[in-house]
Motif scaffolding. Sequence first.
Motif, PDB file in Angstrom:
ATOM      1  N   TYR A 490       0.846  -1.185   0.000  1.00 56.80           N
ATOM      2  CA  TYR A 490       0.000   0.000   0.000  1.00 56.80           C
ATOM      3  C   TYR A 490       0.884   1.238   0.000  1.00 56.80           C
ATOM      4  CZ  TYR A 490      -4.006  -2.950   1.042  1.00 56.80           C
ATOM      5  OH  TYR A 490      -4.984  -3.903   0.978  1.00 56.80           O
ATOM      6  N   ARG A 500      -7.850   5.395   2.162  1.00 54.29           N
ATOM      7  CA  ARG A 500      -8.180   4.663   0.943  1.00 54.29           C
ATOM      8  C   ARG A 500      -9.681   4.670   0.676  1.00 54.29           C
ATOM      9  NH1 ARG A 500      -7.473  -0.787   1.680  1.00 54.29           N
ATOM     10  NH2 ARG A 500      -7.810  -0.490   3.910  1.00 54.29           N
ATOM     11  N   TYR A 502     -11.708   2.434  -1.923  1.00 53.25           N
ATOM     12  CA  TYR A 502     -11.475   1.351  -2.875  1.00 53.25           C
ATOM     13  C   TYR A 502     -12.799   0.879  -3.479  1.00 53.25           C
ATOM     14  CZ  TYR A 502     -12.292  -1.159   1.555  1.00 53.25           C
ATOM     15  OH  TYR A 502     -12.798  -1.590   2.757  1.00 53.25           O
ATOM     16  N   LYS A 549       0.038   0.560  -7.736  1.00 58.74           N
ATOM     17  CA  LYS A 549      -0.500   1.500  -6.748  1.00 58.74           C
ATOM     18  C   LYS A 549       0.580   2.466  -6.278  1.00 58.74           C
ATOM     19  CE  LYS A 549      -4.153  -1.373  -4.664  1.00 58.74           C
ATOM     20  NZ  LYS A 549      -3.739  -2.741  -5.005  1.00 58.74           N
ATOM     21  N   ASP A 566      -9.976  -1.608  -6.487  1.00 58.91           N
ATOM     22  CA  ASP A 566      -9.220  -2.557  -5.684  1.00 58.91           C
ATOM     23  C   ASP A 566      -9.214  -3.925  -6.341  1.00 58.91           C
ATOM     24  OD1 ASP A 566      -7.800  -3.643  -3.636  1.00 58.91           O
ATOM     25  OD2 ASP A 566      -9.495  -3.804  -2.263  1.00 58.91           O
TER      26      ASP A 566
END
Length: 656
Positions: A490, A500, A502, A549, A566
């Motif tokens: 992450y 986050r 997602y 990411k 995600d």
Amino acid sequence: MIQPSISGHLMSSMISIKWFEKSACCCRSLIRNGCFFTIFSRLHWSCSLFKESVQTRVDLEKVNLYGKPMGQRLGQAFFLVLLMLLTPLSGCFGEQDVGGLGSTEDVVITPPVLTGGVFQGVTIAAEVDLAVFVPYLMLNSDNGFVQNSTVIDMKAGESVMLTLLAPPRTDTAVVMLGEYGRENWPLRTTEESWRTWVQRDGNDRTDNPGIQRIPATNGTLDTVLPSNNNGGPVLAVRIPIERPMAAAYSEADGGRHSTGLVDGLNVFNYISHMSDETPDITDAADGAVGYLDRWAGQGNAAYEDAAQYLIGNLESFGLEVITQRFTYDSLMTGAQNPEAYNICGYRFGEVNPDKWMVFGAHFDIAPPVNGGMLDPHIFGRTYGTRVGAYDNTAGTAMVLTVAEAMANFNTRNTMVFCLWSGEEGGKRGSDFWTDYWVKEDNPGVEVTNYVNLDMAGVNWPGGGGAPCGGNHGGGEGGCDPQPAVDPDGYPKDEEVWPMRVYIGPSLDHDIMNQPGMVGLAMWIGSDAIGVEEQMSMLIGTDHPADTWKVDDWMAKDRPEIIVYEDTTARSDHATFQDNLGTVTMGFGGLVDGYWCYHQTCDTVDEMIDWMDTTGKDYGEERSGTSNLVDALDTITWWATYSFFHLDENPVRNAYL
């Protein structure tokens, strides 16, 4: 004594100066209202030239009382000064003319300052014939539903009152004016707020996204839909927003986010209550004031005690509570225990009761295995916790907060607020609910969307890297994990630990598979949530699948809030995607990297310490409680806005 002719000329000059000052004042007023910004340099030059010409004229009058040729030349100079001023002025007035409307003063809006985070009556009175575009959530009194935006035609002298939800985390609202009967209107982009849009003169541009008004069907308020036609420029009226602090709390106590339909302080109080480790000898379940030891399938009375507490809360909100028990294999003994169950509160829809919007979080916590009751600060990391403040009392508290607020609203679709069990053992609760309760027992139901809350609070605006000392990560000099960039993990580094958002399902790391839900998340975040400067969308285009990411996060200058699709499946959102094909949105903080994740130190005090930015070289100078409440407020409002939007316009799976 001054000669009469000189006196007359001076009086004329003084009048001219007064006119000039008044014009300059008018220009400054227009500039403050966003009319034009290029006039300052010309205004300054003209002012200097005019003063110089006036002084020259006075000096010459003293030596040549009848020098008309010189006076004529000065008059010509003064005329040139006026031309220099009037040229930009005429351009400004021309830019503000929209369909014959003169200015933003063609309407009167009361109250002059909106209260952030609450539904309130707002009156718009028209002084000329015009149309008004109001781009905010509002309560339609005719059908009782919350809708997003409306357009209203108004004749001169008419007024209308709307019940608007003023955005809770920004300081400016914008209402647009156009010609009477106007059908198409411009929009801001999903990455910016209405305030930024107006500041960059977006209302004067012709390249904006657009909407078209749709005549009302079940109420008196028209609705809107996206359109390729934006209708051209509009007048933009800016209205200030203020969100008050609850009187009993200071800023350090979380008072900045203590009021509204939902608020972060209420979430924090739920977490603190459920995580309270104060001994209580009268509580035979866990021996504490709070609701600890929520281990699913472990045969402990504390789990049942916590479940009854949650059921009681949902019922007190006026929701119909339905539970489903299921068999759970103990991680400690392998024995099957039929005690694990899901707790869901229902508010059935007025129009589509078989279309369900689900808002969920797991309320079980990581059970102790491998010596899991040892303090990781002393003995190293094991597994298990008695408290689980971060994972996942925080998510549980958000579900309770939103359920309490939303239970009072009529909705088109059914709202379901679920607290799952068995997530720590493999998402068993949500898997049972989707596979058996929905697909077998309620086959006619469509779960339109799912919003997931799993771990929240240890992220922006605090948590800038793993804190050292003060019992964090093993003490001074022993921080673990090190706050370094992990290329295939992450995104995080020594300064930024992002929050986050997602979204899924997604099969590709480099293609936006669910643009509708991604766009909605960005739209809400940039304005109502007030995080346009911190937020960015991540996508893996031109990046490897295993590091995309972090790669895109670094390429976009390490945003503090990330919105992305995600491709992992470590929480209950995955079961909705896999079993039902539902489009989901989830909110959370760190997973890998938080030292107390699934550890005995997963407490409220630890979260507060991690979020403290006083005396740090990152973030603003705020207490840990203030930052933690801010983070909880951010996510809770984001989820609440999502629910309102998704009730009116669900986002379907782009794959189906």
